[in-house]
Design an enzyme around this catalytic site. Structure first.
Site, PDB file in Angstrom:
ATOM      1  N   LYS A   1       0.839  -1.209   0.000  1.00  0.00           N
ATOM      2  CA  LYS A   1       0.000   0.000   0.000  1.00  0.00           C
ATOM      3  C   LYS A   1       0.872   1.257   0.000  1.00  0.00           C
ATOM      4  CE  LYS A   1      -1.914   1.859   3.940  1.00  0.00           C
ATOM      5  NZ  LYS A   1      -1.728   3.302   3.995  1.00  0.00           N
ATOM      6  N   ASN A   2       1.864   1.277   0.874  1.00  0.00           N
ATOM      7  CA  ASN A   2       2.646   2.509   1.020  1.00  0.00           C
ATOM      8  C   ASN A   2       3.590   2.752  -0.152  1.00  0.00           C
ATOM      9  OD1 ASN A   2       1.326   2.929   3.372  1.00  0.00           O
ATOM     10  ND2 ASN A   2       3.078   2.516   4.730  1.00  0.00           N
TER      11      ASN A   2
ATOM     12  N   CYS B   1      -5.609   7.951   9.125  1.00  0.00           N
ATOM     13  CA  CYS B   1      -5.864   7.352  10.438  1.00  0.00           C
ATOM     14  C   CYS B   1      -5.516   8.324  11.558  1.00  0.00           C
ATOM     15  CB  CYS B   1      -5.010   6.086  10.604  1.00  0.00           C
ATOM     16  SG  CYS B   1      -5.703   4.641   9.816  1.00  0.00           S
TER      17      CYS B   1
ATOM     18  N   ARG C   1      -0.579  14.819  12.586  1.00  0.00           N
ATOM     19  CA  ARG C   1       0.176  14.488  11.378  1.00  0.00           C
ATOM     20  C   ARG C   1       0.339  15.754  10.541  1.00  0.00           C
ATOM     21  NH1 ARG C   1      -1.731   8.630   9.208  1.00  0.00           N
ATOM     22  NH2 ARG C   1       0.373   8.586   8.378  1.00  0.00           N
TER      23      ARG C   1
ATOM     24  N   ASP D   1       4.581   0.811  11.858  1.00  0.00           N
ATOM     25  CA  ASP D   1       3.416   0.114  11.309  1.00  0.00           C
ATOM     26  C   ASP D   1       3.337  -1.350  11.751  1.00  0.00           C
ATOM     27  OD1 ASP D   1       2.405   2.303   9.993  1.00  0.00           O
ATOM     28  OD2 ASP D   1       3.384   1.865   8.104  1.00  0.00           O
TER      29      ASP D   1
ATOM     30  N   ARG E   1      -8.586  -0.408   4.396  1.00  0.00           N
ATOM     31  CA  ARG E   1      -7.666   0.544   3.779  1.00  0.00           C
ATOM     32  C   ARG E   1      -6.318  -0.105   3.465  1.00  0.00           C
ATOM     33  NH1 ARG E   1      -6.622   5.563   6.978  1.00  0.00           N
ATOM     34  NH2 ARG E   1      -5.367   5.762   5.116  1.00  0.00           N
TER      35      ARG E   1
END
Ligand code: UD1
Length: 416
Positions: A22-23, A116, A121, A305, A397
């Site tokens: 995903k990242n 999230c 952030r 993560d 997600r």
């Protein structure tokens, strides 16, 4: 709202193919705007964050197609330099479109991104770095407008090796004349993947994976074909689930070298880990030992993560573990749910102390963020009795067909 119903204590066995990261895919999709040509991107995971990114690309005027894990983006005709606020709010990585638009349009307009709730952030490092490149930025009421007509290559030093800021500067710099140098750049494998895509698309980027990245600006890109790297976080989640349930299963199509800090911690705890090229066999041999102290750090340190799934695993270990979360301020949202299942965890600020128990018990819990939701799900798989995990929108997600894959490994898990 959907939720998982899980009957725990079924050891996971078999093999599972790990999807694209995903990242890595999100910044590559944003980068596909820069070239003005066609990009063929393989190994794209089917995730809600990917769907949202494709929607942003469509709104910008790109022609987009997704077919069996391959996304085709034709960014030849952009119709706007603005990402609508409602799409910006869907995920944090939408902010990377700013760098892409700056390179392509010499301007860009976005709102503050969502994502999230794992603590503040901010994007101050992104904006400072872009200003260092001569980009004029107006930031009013959460709307960020950039004028990059006077953009120039620069030496950009990041105060902290932010993954997103590194990506944003890499993208913006492809549109600046000359060579931009980023020092104290993030070194994550996803940065290396972005470099690989950009080079395939006709730009000249080097140094990714070290703390200094060089980007040479170019006037136009070319059509590119790229395969996204495997998701190291997804792999870590399945590895933890296999061990928590006392199972034995193979993770296929992974890059073990991207997971060294995590795999080394598992080995220290006594897990059976056998690496065979791109596969990793994970085996529960006996009750895991606790870890002395895990501290999350930028890559190649222990990833934030993977902190939540590792904490789940330690709730059943023999002894006391200490985990310090150094990257995000509010990343212990899974702790309450784990405690409801019988885990013994106390937190003080960014430190969690986990006293291992012999058993967890089924409970009704709620995902508070993506990785925390995964941590609760795997704890439920290991717990005695029935659990429910709700708020699955977070899990969707970042995990492709999570319950289906866990079911294939023998878990009793259903989505209601
Ligand atoms: C990316 C990952 C996320 C991962 C994180 C750290 C994606 C889509 N997300 O997020 O899964 O957990 O890297 O490995 O790739 N910071 C500032 N100002 C800024 C930017 C960041 O203070 O302008 C702070 C953040 O609040 C955080 C830390 O720096 O405390 C790390 O953030 P960063 O590396 O930027 O993470 P993301 O790119 O958001």
């Amino acid at each position: 709202m959907s939720k998982y119903i899980i009957n725990g204590k079924k050891p996971l066995r078999g093999s599972i193919k790990i999807h694209g990261a995903k990242n890595a895919v999100l910044p590559v999709l944003a980068a596909s705007v820069v070239s003005g040509r066609e990009s063929l991107i393989h190994n794209c995971p089917e995730l809600s964050d990917v769907t949202e990114s494709l929607e942003i690309l469509r709104v910008l005027g790109c022609r987009v197609k997704m077919d069996s894990g391959t996304v085709t983006v034709d960014s030849g005709n952009l119709i706007t330099n603005e990402v609508p606020g409602e799409l910006m709010l869907k995920m944090r990585s939408s902010v990377i479109f700013l760098g892409a638009l700056i390179a392509r349009c010499k301007s860009g307009r976005v709102t503050l991104p969502g994502g999230c709730e794992i603590g503040p952030r901010p994007i101050d490092l992104h904006l400072k770095a872009l200003r260092d490149m001569g980009i004029e930025i107006e930031d009013s009421g959460g709307i960020i407008s950039c004028d990059a007509r006077n953009m120039k290559s620069a030496h950009v030093h990041l105060e902290f090796p932010s993954v997103g800021a590194t990506e944003n500067v890499m993208l913006a710099a492809t549109g600046a004349r000359g060579i931009t140098k980023i020092t104290n750049a993030a070194k994550e494998p996803e940065i290396v993947d972005l470099q690989k895509y950009l080079n395939a698309a006709g730009f000249r980027v080097s140094g990714a994976g070290t703390d200094t990245v060089y980007i040479e600006g170019a006037t136009a890109g070319k059509s590119a074909e790229h395969t996204i790297i495997p998701d190291r976080i997804e792999a870590a989640t399945y590895a933890s689930a296999i061990l928590m349930t006392g199972g034995k299963a193979e993770l296929c199509d992974v890059c073990p070298e991207h997971m060294q800090a995590f795999l080394s911690a598992l080995k220290d705890c006594g897990a059976g880990i056998e690496i065979k090229n791109r596969n990793v066999l994970v085996e529960y041999k006996s009750r895991l030992k606790s870890v002395k102290h895990i501290r999350t750090q930028p890559y190649p340190g222990f990833p934030t993560d993977m902190q939540s799934v590792f904490m789940s695993l330690m709730t059943l270990s023999d002894g006391t573990s200490v985990i310090t979360e150094n990257i995000f301020k509010d990343r212990f949202r899974h702790v309450d749910g784990l405690v409801r299942m019988g885990a013994d965890i106390v937190t003080d600020g960014n430190v969690a102390i986990i006293r291992g128990k012999k058993e967890l018990f089924g409970a009704s819990v709620s995902a508070g963020d993506l990785r925390g939701g995964a941590a609760l799900t795997i704890a439920a798989l290991a717990a005695e009795g029935k659990s429910t995990v709700d708020n699955l929108c977070y899990i969707d997600r970042g995990y492709e067909r999570f319950e289906e894959n866990l079911g294939l490994l023998g878990a009793d898990i259903q989505r209601m």
